[in-house]
Motif scaffolding. Structure first.
Motif, PDB file in Angstrom:
ATOM      1  N   SER A 231       0.916 -13.340  46.640  1.00  0.00           N
ATOM      2  CA  SER A 231       0.419 -13.244  45.266  1.00  0.00           C
ATOM      3  C   SER A 231      -0.218 -14.545  44.820  1.00  0.00           C
ATOM      4  O   SER A 231       0.103 -15.618  45.319  1.00  0.00           O
ATOM      5  N   HIS A 232      -1.113 -14.415  43.884  1.00  0.00           N
ATOM      6  CA  HIS A 232      -1.622 -15.560  43.149  1.00  0.00           C
ATOM      7  C   HIS A 232      -0.389 -16.258  42.562  1.00  0.00           C
ATOM      8  O   HIS A 232       0.544 -15.576  42.125  1.00  0.00           O
ATOM      9  N   PRO A 233      -0.378 -17.602  42.527  1.00  0.00           N
ATOM     10  CA  PRO A 233       0.857 -18.283  42.086  1.00  0.00           C
ATOM     11  C   PRO A 233       1.329 -17.890  40.696  1.00  0.00           C
ATOM     12  O   PRO A 233       2.496 -18.091  40.371  1.00  0.00           O
ATOM     13  N   ASP A 263       6.908 -22.721  50.766  1.00  0.00           N
ATOM     14  CA  ASP A 263       6.363 -24.049  51.101  1.00  0.00           C
ATOM     15  C   ASP A 263       4.850 -24.016  51.235  1.00  0.00           C
ATOM     16  O   ASP A 263       4.178 -25.004  50.959  1.00  0.00           O
ATOM     17  N   GLY A 264       4.321 -22.875  51.683  1.00  0.00           N
ATOM     18  CA  GLY A 264       2.876 -22.750  51.811  1.00  0.00           C
ATOM     19  C   GLY A 264       2.161 -22.911  50.475  1.00  0.00           C
ATOM     20  O   GLY A 264       0.996 -23.277  50.413  1.00  0.00           O
ATOM     21  N   TYR A 265       2.869 -22.650  49.373  1.00  0.00           N
ATOM     22  CA  TYR A 265       2.270 -22.791  48.038  1.00  0.00           C
ATOM     23  C   TYR A 265       2.265 -24.243  47.580  1.00  0.00           C
ATOM     24  O   TYR A 265       1.673 -24.569  46.557  1.00  0.00           O
ATOM     25  N   LYS A 266       2.961 -25.095  48.330  1.00  0.00           N
ATOM     26  CA  LYS A 266       3.130 -26.508  47.946  1.00  0.00           C
ATOM     27  C   LYS A 266       3.526 -26.580  46.468  1.00  0.00           C
ATOM     28  O   LYS A 266       4.371 -25.836  46.036  1.00  0.00           O
ATOM     29  N   ASN A 267       2.842 -27.452  45.689  1.00  0.00           N
ATOM     30  CA  ASN A 267       3.295 -27.537  44.292  1.00  0.00           C
ATOM     31  C   ASN A 267       2.591 -26.566  43.349  1.00  0.00           C
ATOM     32  O   ASN A 267       2.615 -26.722  42.149  1.00  0.00           O
ATOM     33  N   LEU A 268       2.012 -25.521  43.909  1.00  0.00           N
ATOM     34  CA  LEU A 268       1.442 -24.491  43.040  1.00  0.00           C
ATOM     35  C   LEU A 268       2.538 -23.643  42.391  1.00  0.00           C
ATOM     36  O   LEU A 268       2.307 -22.962  41.406  1.00  0.00           O
ATOM     37  N   LEU A 269       3.717 -23.692  42.987  1.00  0.00           N
ATOM     38  CA  LEU A 269       4.838 -22.951  42.409  1.00  0.00           C
ATOM     39  C   LEU A 269       5.860 -23.949  41.909  1.00  0.00           C
ATOM     40  O   LEU A 269       6.075 -24.982  42.535  1.00  0.00           O
ATOM     41  N   LEU A 324      -7.310 -22.839  44.309  1.00  0.00           N
ATOM     42  CA  LEU A 324      -6.499 -22.722  43.101  1.00  0.00           C
ATOM     43  C   LEU A 324      -6.109 -24.102  42.573  1.00  0.00           C
ATOM     44  O   LEU A 324      -5.858 -25.012  43.338  1.00  0.00           O
ATOM     45  N   THR A 325      -6.079 -24.225  41.276  1.00  0.00           N
ATOM     46  CA  THR A 325      -5.634 -25.487  40.694  1.00  0.00           C
ATOM     47  C   THR A 325      -4.525 -25.222  39.700  1.00  0.00           C
ATOM     48  O   THR A 325      -4.316 -24.088  39.294  1.00  0.00           O
ATOM     49  N   PHE A 326      -3.849 -26.266  39.299  1.00  0.00           N
ATOM     50  CA  PHE A 326      -2.720 -26.088  38.379  1.00  0.00           C
ATOM     51  C   PHE A 326      -3.156 -25.517  37.038  1.00  0.00           C
ATOM     52  O   PHE A 326      -2.520 -24.693  36.455  1.00  0.00           O
ATOM     53  N   ARG A 327      -4.291 -26.035  36.578  1.00  0.00           N
ATOM     54  CA  ARG A 327      -4.692 -25.694  35.217  1.00  0.00           C
ATOM     55  C   ARG A 327      -4.983 -24.207  35.034  1.00  0.00           C
ATOM     56  O   ARG A 327      -4.857 -23.671  33.955  1.00  0.00           O
ATOM     57  N   ASN A 328      -5.343 -23.566  36.118  1.00  0.00           N
ATOM     58  CA  ASN A 328      -5.598 -22.127  35.996  1.00  0.00           C
ATOM     59  C   ASN A 328      -4.321 -21.324  35.803  1.00  0.00           C
ATOM     60  O   ASN A 328      -4.365 -20.134  35.584  1.00  0.00           O
ATOM     61  N   LEU A 329      -3.217 -21.976  35.960  1.00  0.00           N
ATOM     62  CA  LEU A 329      -1.988 -21.209  36.087  1.00  0.00           C
ATOM     63  C   LEU A 329      -1.170 -21.049  34.821  1.00  0.00           C
ATOM     64  O   LEU A 329      -0.261 -20.275  34.777  1.00  0.00           O
ATOM     65  N   SER A 330      -1.507 -21.840  33.782  1.00  0.00           N
ATOM     66  CA  SER A 330      -0.556 -21.906  32.674  1.00  0.00           C
ATOM     67  C   SER A 330      -0.786 -20.790  31.674  1.00  0.00           C
ATOM     68  O   SER A 330      -1.139 -21.022  30.547  1.00  0.00           O
ATOM     69  N   PHE A 331      -0.602 -19.562  32.107  1.00  0.00           N
ATOM     70  CA  PHE A 331      -0.894 -18.450  31.209  1.00  0.00           C
ATOM     71  C   PHE A 331       0.261 -18.118  30.265  1.00  0.00           C
ATOM     72  O   PHE A 331       0.111 -17.391  29.324  1.00  0.00           O
ATOM     73  N   ARG A 332       1.413 -18.695  30.541  1.00  0.00           N
ATOM     74  CA  ARG A 332       2.535 -18.365  29.673  1.00  0.00           C
ATOM     75  C   ARG A 332       2.907 -19.519  28.743  1.00  0.00           C
ATOM     76  O   ARG A 332       3.885 -19.449  28.034  1.00  0.00           O
ATOM     77  N   ASP A 333       2.114 -20.573  28.814  1.00  0.00           N
ATOM     78  CA  ASP A 333       2.510 -21.759  28.048  1.00  0.00           C
ATOM     79  C   ASP A 333       2.110 -21.642  26.590  1.00  0.00           C
ATOM     80  O   ASP A 333       1.147 -22.221  26.147  1.00  0.00           O
ATOM     81  N   LYS A 334       2.874 -20.856  25.889  1.00  0.00           N
ATOM     82  CA  LYS A 334       2.491 -20.617  24.499  1.00  0.00           C
ATOM     83  C   LYS A 334       3.422 -21.372  23.568  1.00  0.00           C
ATOM     84  O   LYS A 334       3.420 -21.159  22.376  1.00  0.00           O
ATOM     85  N   LYS A 503       3.425 -29.698  34.467  1.00  0.00           N
ATOM     86  CA  LYS A 503       3.697 -29.645  35.901  1.00  0.00           C
ATOM     87  C   LYS A 503       3.443 -31.008  36.537  1.00  0.00           C
ATOM     88  O   LYS A 503       2.814 -31.864  35.939  1.00  0.00           O
ATOM     89  N   SER A 504       3.891 -31.112  37.763  1.00  0.00           N
ATOM     90  CA  SER A 504       3.498 -32.304  38.506  1.00  0.00           C
ATOM     91  C   SER A 504       2.023 -32.123  38.856  1.00  0.00           C
ATOM     92  O   SER A 504       1.529 -31.004  38.909  1.00  0.00           O
ATOM     93  N   GLY A 505       1.338 -33.227  39.055  1.00  0.00           N
ATOM     94  CA  GLY A 505      -0.072 -33.117  39.419  1.00  0.00           C
ATOM     95  C   GLY A 505      -0.981 -33.114  38.202  1.00  0.00           C
ATOM     96  O   GLY A 505      -2.195 -33.065  38.330  1.00  0.00           O
TER      97      GLY A 505
END
Ligand code: ADP
Ligand code: MG
Length: 550
Positions: A231-233, A263-269, A324-334, A503-505
């Motif tokens: 899945s997408h992270p 581990d394959g997701y590294k710090n994406l998760l 993929l980058t971290f910034r794309n991921l924060s969909f729940r940060d409300k 997140k880190s990064g």
């Protein structure tokens, strides 16, 4: 002590059966495996009263000859291996010849089968008779464990047993997209999976909205072949439940392979979360040993380390390709805009300054590697993990506000009640835990077919989308045995904090760093985050001096 004597054959078989068929879901698993071994392209599972009254599995496979029908349910009767060396190269799901005899010994059992160009036969109560039926095999189990009341006592609630059956069924439906799978409960059709491609089968089984988030992964090495979907992270879960690993078509549970995917997701998760993954791994049969677990759910891999690193590589590569980058991921940060966070901020400004005074007011804080915050303290140097610090700060803020508000009210009415559609498994979870869900502040009503009306959510979840909150609560109920209110609230708080923390990064501005560090003065920040990871490490002046031999 009474004299030692040998147990009768019947008792021996019941004891052994109890080990393999601990619960109804394992009977379903064995029967589906038999159907798949018989090359069925259609399998129908039918249950009565959650499977406790009746389980039947029908397939359109090769069938069993009339004269083999009663042999099939003898202990250690199999058509799949005949010599010791066969065990090493077994390619079928079954081979021990134990399942049918075990199931027959703990239930009221019947089996019908018909091979091409022959009549069909029913074997029941040690009698064989001709019956009309389509080609294939049907096994019917009634009153499972009726003859082993001790085992029956240990069964969880019927809803829990039912969900176990559904999960077994689902793992097969994903493993074999080429086979059509249906499941009925009390004559009502619950599932019918017919698509033949892996990707469409996954979305058919796990929900159509998942298909948008699936990423293909594939790696072919000299002897191992990995392929499937991850899945997408942003689709992630607190448990490994949604990691489906199949080795040569058999679902297995293997911690190091599950971790390799993560581990394959590294710090994406974030820590403590797992993605959705469906991985088919093909390995030559002589490099695995399937004969190490009663239900064959654990397989011994001759070279587990290599397989794990190939899995990790496969996952990492397909994510890199997606850029993929971290910034794309924060969909729940409300959290920032929310009322609870706002009121929290107000509360916090009123809190008296704690006497920690660890961080020097005037000291500069610098960010290193987009992850560590380093500053001077009275006694030396302090290094913070930015995610862990923010998580801990949010956790304390949330908890403080929650405890204050809880005294008045635990539940928050939603202005306009919403309808939520749920899966069969989720519906069963709601029914089983309705009382608990009310207790923590949900107001839920049944509203037709697999739909609930949500009119209030727990106060603690003010900052979340009510639907997200509802589904996340169900997820935690699915994975956790503890129903302690406080435990659950704490874990919800820490989960919320973790989800919302930076997140880190992530590069932080001077202002962001300042406002983060500001709280450190006010909150008694422990040395670990709510998940137990270190938040900060202090190097004392004395320690630095010894390092520099001063
Ligand atoms: P195993 O699968 O380990 O061989 P089982 O007790 O599960 O042992 O089944 C015994 C035998 O009965 C199998 O080896 C197979 O020959 C036959 N059999 C069981 N179920 C089916 C089925 N659905 N279709 C065809 N043959 C079956
Ligand atoms: Mg079998």
């Amino acid at each position: 002590m009474p004299k030692i004597h040998k147990l009768s054959k019947e008792i021996i078989s019941k004891i052994a059966a109890g080990e393999v068929i601990e619960r109804p879901a394992y009977a379903v698993k064995e029967l589906i495996e038999n159907s798949l071994d018989a090359d069925a392209t259609k399998i129908v599972v039918s249950l009565k009263n959650f499977g406790l009254d009746e389980i039947s599995v029908f397939d359109n496979g090769v069938g069993i000859d009339k004269e083999d029908l009663k042999i099939a349910i003898e202990p250690h009767a199999t058509s799949k291996i005949s010599s010791e060396t066969d065990i090493e190269s077994v390619a079928t799901l079954g081979f021990r010849g134990e399942a049918l005899s075990s199931i027959a010994s703990i239930s009221n059992f019947e089996i019908k089968s018909r091979v091409t160009n022959k009549k069909g036969y029913l074997y029941k109560n040690k009698k064989l008779r001709a019956v009309a039926m389509p080609e294939g095999t049907e096994v019917i189990i009634r009153n499972i464990f009726s003859s082993t009341p001790a085992r029956k006592k240990f069964l969880k609630t019927s809803q829990t047993e039912y969900r176990q059956i559904l999960s077994q069924f689902i793992s097969f439906a994903i493993a074999k997209p080429e086979v059509e799978f249906s499941l009925l409960h009390n004559k009502k059709l619950v599932y019918k999976f017919k698509t033949k491609k892996l990707k469409s089968r996954i979305s058919e089984v796990l929900g159509h909205e998942t298909s948008k988030f699936l990423i293909l992964t594939k790696l072919i090495d000299s002897y191992v072949r990995v392929d499937g979907f991850i899945s997408h992270p942003q689709i992630n879960f607190k448990s490994k439940e949604r990691i489906f690993i199949y080795i040569n078509g058999r679902r297995i549970h293997n911690l190091s392979l599950a971790n390799a995917i993560r581990d394959g997701y590294k710090n994406l998760l974030m820590s403590h979360t797992y993605p959705l993954a469906i991985l088919n791994i093909k390995i030559p049969v002589n490099l695995i040993d399937v004969n190490v677990h009663p239900r064959k759910e654990i397989i011994r891999l001759i070279d587990e380390h290599t397989v794990a690193s190939l899995v990790k590589e496969s996952v990492a590569k397909s994510l890199e390709d997606k850029n993929l980058t971290f910034r794309n991921l924060s969909f729940r940060d409300k959290l920032t805009k929310s009322s609870l966070a706002k009121s929290l901020r107000e509360e916090i400004s009123e809190t008296k300054e704690a006497h920690l005074g660890l961080v020097k007011k005037t000291a500069e804080v610098i960010q290193l590697h987009n992850l560590y915050l380093v500053t001077e303290t009275k006694n030396g140097v302090m290094i913070f993990d930015q995610h862990a610090v923010h998580e801990a700060v949010l956790y304390y803020k949330l908890k403080y506000a929650f405890l204050k508000k809880k005294e008045k009210n635990i539940s928050l009415k939603i202005a306009k009640p919403i309808l939520v559609k749920v899966s069969e498994i989720q519906e069963s979870l709601v029914f089983e835990n309705l009382e608990y869900l009310n207790k923590i502040g949900f107001d839920i009503e049944e509203f037709g077919e697999k739909t609930f009306k949500l009119s209030a959510v727990p106060l603690i979840a003010t900052d979340l989308d009510p639907k997200v909150c509802f589904f996340e609560t169900l997820e935690s109920l699915e994975n956790k045995s503890t129903k302690e209110l406080d435990d659950n609230i704490n874990s919800m708080l820490s989960y919320l904090a973790c989800r919302s923390a930076i997140k880190s990064g992530q590069k932080l501005t001077k202002l962001q760093i300042k406002s983060l560090i500001k709280y450190l003065d006010k909150i008694d920040l422990g040395y670990t985050c709510p998940h137990g990871r270190p938040v900060k490490i202090e190097l004392s002046k004395a320690y630095l001096e010894t390092l520099f031999r001063r």
